[in-house]
Design a protein around this motif. Structure first.
Motif, PDB file in Angstrom:
ATOM      1  N   ALA A 236      41.852  34.970  39.618  1.00  0.00           N
ATOM      2  CA  ALA A 236      42.615  35.930  40.427  1.00  0.00           C
ATOM      3  C   ALA A 236      43.917  35.308  40.923  1.00  0.00           C
ATOM      4  CB  ALA A 236      41.778  36.423  41.602  1.00  0.00           C
TER       5      ALA A 236
ATOM      6  N   ASN B 253      51.712  45.871  33.976  1.00  0.00           N
ATOM      7  CA  ASN B 253      51.531  46.397  35.335  1.00  0.00           C
ATOM      8  C   ASN B 253      51.709  47.914  35.384  1.00  0.00           C
ATOM      9  OD1 ASN B 253      50.792  44.075  36.765  1.00  0.00           O
ATOM     10  ND2 ASN B 253      52.914  43.422  36.930  1.00  0.00           N
TER      11      ASN B 253
ATOM     12  N   LYS C 107      47.638  36.600  39.833  1.00  0.00           N
ATOM     13  CA  LYS C 107      48.596  37.008  40.876  1.00  0.00           C
ATOM     14  C   LYS C 107      49.866  36.180  40.797  1.00  0.00           C
ATOM     15  CE  LYS C 107      45.590  38.970  44.397  1.00  0.00           C
ATOM     16  NZ  LYS C 107      45.110  38.881  45.777  1.00  0.00           N
TER      17      LYS C 107
ATOM     18  N   VAL D   2      50.728  39.602  37.832  1.00  0.00           N
ATOM     19  CA  VAL D   2      49.840  40.715  37.497  1.00  0.00           C
ATOM     20  C   VAL D   2      49.366  41.367  38.790  1.00  0.00           C
ATOM     21  CG1 VAL D   2      47.646  41.354  36.428  1.00  0.00           C
ATOM     22  CG2 VAL D   2      49.087  39.610  35.358  1.00  0.00           C
ATOM     23  N   HIS D   3      49.447  42.689  38.843  1.00  0.00           N
ATOM     24  CA  HIS D   3      48.972  43.425  40.015  1.00  0.00           C
ATOM     25  C   HIS D   3      47.455  43.558  39.913  1.00  0.00           C
ATOM     26  CE1 HIS D   3      53.133  45.549  40.138  1.00  0.00           C
ATOM     27  NE2 HIS D   3      53.203  44.299  40.535  1.00  0.00           N
ATOM     28  N   LEU D   4      46.760  43.046  40.915  1.00  0.00           N
ATOM     29  CA  LEU D   4      45.311  43.152  40.918  1.00  0.00           C
ATOM     30  C   LEU D   4      44.788  43.146  42.337  1.00  0.00           C
ATOM     31  CD1 LEU D   4      43.537  40.219  41.442  1.00  0.00           C
ATOM     32  CD2 LEU D   4      45.005  39.628  39.554  1.00  0.00           C
TER      33      LEU D   4
ATOM     34  N   LEU E 110      48.460  49.423  33.505  1.00  0.00           N
ATOM     35  CA  LEU E 110      47.159  49.042  34.049  1.00  0.00           C
ATOM     36  C   LEU E 110      46.917  49.806  35.341  1.00  0.00           C
ATOM     37  CD1 LEU E 110      44.821  47.030  33.560  1.00  0.00           C
ATOM     38  CD2 LEU E 110      46.039  45.447  35.043  1.00  0.00           C
TER      39      LEU E 110
ATOM     40  N   LEU F 174      44.122  49.892  37.252  1.00  0.00           N
ATOM     41  CA  LEU F 174      43.456  49.079  38.261  1.00  0.00           C
ATOM     42  C   LEU F 174      42.810  47.872  37.607  1.00  0.00           C
ATOM     43  CD1 LEU F 174      42.322  48.636  41.156  1.00  0.00           C
ATOM     44  CD2 LEU F 174      40.385  50.075  40.491  1.00  0.00           C
ATOM     45  N   LEU F 175      43.137  46.710  38.115  1.00  0.00           N
ATOM     46  CA  LEU F 175      42.435  45.481  37.747  1.00  0.00           C
ATOM     47  C   LEU F 175      41.807  44.979  39.032  1.00  0.00           C
ATOM     48  CD1 LEU F 175      41.563  43.230  35.886  1.00  0.00           C
ATOM     49  CD2 LEU F 175      43.790  42.168  36.213  1.00  0.00           C
ATOM     50  N   TRP F 176      40.510  45.000  39.090  1.00  0.00           N
ATOM     51  CA  TRP F 176      39.766  44.690  40.315  1.00  0.00           C
ATOM     52  C   TRP F 176      38.766  43.591  40.020  1.00  0.00           C
ATOM     53  CZ3 TRP F 176      34.928  44.340  42.218  1.00  0.00           C
ATOM     54  CH2 TRP F 176      34.757  44.470  43.594  1.00  0.00           C
TER      55      TRP F 176
END
Length: 75
Positions: A36, A11, A40, A44-46, A14, A16-18
């Motif tokens: 997704a 995290n 989450k 994981v931040h996304l 990273l 940006l995970l989009w």
């Protein structure tokens, strides 16, 4: 699902995970949504964007680009 010991490092590193998908994209929507949700739930931040009522078409890409592009330049 237990958090991985490498999760804080992931995290932090990273930027940006989009993930984005149209809700009418046959064969893609369910899998991308499930991925997704799993990421989450694992911590994981996304960012996940659902383009309501669109398939794999220009409107999906337009909405996705509108959301995604400004995120590239945020600190």
């Amino acid at each position: 699902m237990a958090a991985s010991p490498t999760l804080p490092r992931l995290n932090k590193n990273l930027k940006l995970l989009w993930l984005g998908v149209g809700t009418e994209e046959q064969g893609f929507y369910d899998g991308i949504k499930r991925a997704a949700d799993t990421l989450k739930a694992s911590g994981v931040h996304l960012v996940f964007l659902e383009s309501k009522g669109t398939a794999h078409e220009w409107q999906t890409w337009r909405r996705s680009l509108y959301d995604f592009a400004p995120r590239l330049f945020r600190e």
